[in-house]
Design a protein around this motif. Structure first.
Motif, short mmCIF file in Angstrom:
data_model
loop_
_atom_site.label_atom_id
_atom_site.label_comp_id
_atom_site.label_asym_id
_atom_site.label_seq_id
_atom_site.Cartn_x
_atom_site.Cartn_y
_atom_site.Cartn_z
N GLN A 49 -0.40 11.72 -7.10
CA GLN A 49 -1.40 10.81 -6.53
C GLN A 49 -1.60 11.16 -5.06
OE1 GLN A 49 -3.10 8.36 -8.24
NE2 GLN A 49 -2.12 9.15 -10.10
N ASP A 50 -2.88 11.20 -4.62
CA ASP A 50 -3.20 11.72 -3.30
C ASP A 50 -3.86 10.67 -2.41
OD1 ASP A 50 -3.68 14.10 -5.42
OD2 ASP A 50 -2.86 14.91 -3.56
N ALA A 51 -3.66 10.83 -1.11
CA ALA A 51 -4.37 10.05 -0.11
C ALA A 51 -4.52 10.91 1.13
CB ALA A 51 -3.60 8.77 0.23
N THR A 52 -5.72 10.87 1.74
CA THR A 52 -6.01 11.63 2.95
C THR A 52 -6.25 10.65 4.08
OG1 THR A 52 -7.00 13.42 1.66
CG2 THR A 52 -7.49 13.36 4.01
N LEU A 53 -5.53 10.83 5.19
CA LEU A 53 -5.51 9.83 6.26
C LEU A 53 -5.82 10.47 7.61
CD1 LEU A 53 -2.15 8.22 5.11
CD2 LEU A 53 -4.43 7.36 4.59
N GLY A 54 -6.55 9.71 8.44
CA GLY A 54 -6.83 10.15 9.79
C GLY A 54 -7.67 11.41 9.84
N GLY A 72 -10.17 6.28 8.77
CA GLY A 72 -8.74 6.05 8.81
C GLY A 72 -8.11 6.51 7.50
N GLN A 73 -8.82 6.23 6.40
CA GLN A 73 -8.41 6.72 5.08
C GLN A 73 -9.67 7.21 4.37
OE1 GLN A 73 -6.31 3.96 2.55
NE2 GLN A 73 -6.23 5.39 0.83
#
Length: 426
Positions: A49-54, A72-73
């Motif tokens: 599971q992925d998340a890209t931040l900043g 921010g996300q």
């Protein structure tokens, strides 16, 4: 005199007509340029599971284009900002003041192990006298990971011996160096304590991040794109058994790139300043301080289920005839590589190639290109015809009259003498 005046006026008009017809030099091909920059603070992957931040990106062009996007996300609208301008002498900001902040959204099952602090974004753009400018910034204060739920699925007895084999030589050296004053527990007892902490600690991983920003600037002589992913601090496994000291602490420096297009010369240059990494190991692992330079890879807890690898990518630049690009690829942390989560079993070697947790930090890239205006020289003005100057009108007696009179008098005198001579003879 009147004829001379008219001839000079005609010549002057011809010269003026030639100058007006030639006109100023014009551009056969107009100048073109464009620039772009992007920065990313963190991309995290847990169990696929992925998340890209900043994140922040900008681009602009001579076609009156200035665009800025930040989040921010990524893909979470409440934390995203965007401005797009396509007209001269315009400006915009999103939000109009301050930053747009919101709570990060973590999809299930990632939400069971990952939590986010407030995430924010802000940006602005303007086009003034054909010169685009754009700035964007994305930020996330901190990311916390609790992997205890993952480790509880594992049988601690199967984890103990591989970890003991890795850390026991270090414990022996520390005890020997301190004359047994360190009073460290036997390897098996120490490892069991650590593994028990892993399943109960509230934070298995803590990531503190700086801002990521991108900017495009256009001035009379240059177009510049620049991006910056600021420093980060990653604490891995802060354990009660170590007085809440992390098993390893990773400090990631800022990654910066810059690309510049010279509008006068039509040339481009680029530079990359990749992040430097420092790893501080806990005393139980030897207390080492490890410097990891760009292009290097370091693996800690090698051969154990908790094996983790730190990969520091190098920066690179690309240059063309009138373009340039710089990339600082960032830092990748592959954590808990020895956990075979797909089968629920463990392995004493790193699982390939993915890890249970992957962090990609401090990515930055910038690019520019352009083509100067092509101007053909103006043809020379048509040559003016020579002025026609006529003789002045006669206003006094002709100088030839005197000569003619003398000639006539002479002729009469000569004829008279001839007449007398012939009269005497006869």
């Amino acid at each position: 005199m009147r004829h001379l005046y008219r001839g000079g006026l005609f010549a002057l008009l011809v010269a003026m007509t030639g100058a007006l017809t030639a006109g100023p030099a014009t551009a056969d091909t107009a100048e073109t340029f464009q620039g772009a920059a992007a920065a990313r603070a963190l991309h995290v992957s847990v169990l696929g599971q992925d998340a890209t931040l900043g994140v922040a990106s900008v681009d602009g062009a001579s076609t009156l284009r200035a665009v800025a996007d930040a989040a921010g996300q990524l893909l979470v609208q409440a934390t995203s900002s965007s401005v797009k301008l396509t007209s001269d002498n315009t400006s915009g900001a999103d939000p109009t003041s301050g930053s747009r902040c919101g709570q990060g959204v973590i999809p299930s099952p990632l939400s069971d192990v990952l939590s986010l602090d407030l995430v924010c974004s802000s940006l602005k753009a303007d086009i003034s006298k054909g010169a685009p400018h754009a700035f964007g910034q994305g930020s996330v204060a901190a990311v916390n990971l609790n992997a205890g739920t993952l480790l509880k699925q594992l049988n601690l007895d199967t984890l103990t011996q591989p970890v003991v084999d890795a850390v026991q030589p270090i414990l022996d050296q520390l005890n020997q160096a301190t004359g047994q004053n360190a009073q460290l527990q036997a390897g098996e007892d120490t490892v069991k304590t650590i593994l028990e902490d892993l399943t109960t600690t509230t934070r298995t991983l803590s990531v503190k991040l700086g801002n990521s920003s991108s900017e495009l600037t256009t001035v009379a002589g240059t177009v510049t794109s620049a991006s910056n992913a600021q420093a980060a601090q990653i604490d891995i496994l802060p354990l009660a058994a170590l007085n809440n000291t992390p098993l390893a602490s990773v400090t990631v420096g800022s990654a910066q790139t810059r690309a510049v297009y010279d509008r006068v010369k039509g040339t481009s240059t680029a530079s990359a300043d990749p992040a430097l990494v420092t790893v501080q190991l806990a005393s139980i692992l030897g207390g080492q301080t490890i410097k990891v330079a760009p292009g290097e890879t370091v693996t800690i807890l090698q051969g154990t289920p908790l094996e983790s690898t730190i990969i520091v990518a190098d920066g690179h630049t690309e240059s063309g005839a009138n373009s340039a690009k710089a990339v600082a690829d960032g830092v990748s942390l592959e954590l808990f590589k020895g956990l075979n989560l797909s089968t629920g079993s463990t392995s004493t070697t790193a699982a390939a190639p993915s890890a249970a947790v992957v962090l990609q930090l401090a990515h930055s890239e910038s690019s520019v290109s352009g083509t100067p205006a092509v101007v053909s020289p103006a043809p020379p003005p048509a040559a003016a015809p020579p002025a026609q100057v006529k003789a002045l009108a006669l206003t006094g007696p002709s100088p030839w009259l005197g000569l003619m009179g003398i000639a006539l008098v002479g002729s009469a005198y000569g004829a008279r003498r001839l007449s007398r001579r012939y009269g005497e003879v006869s």
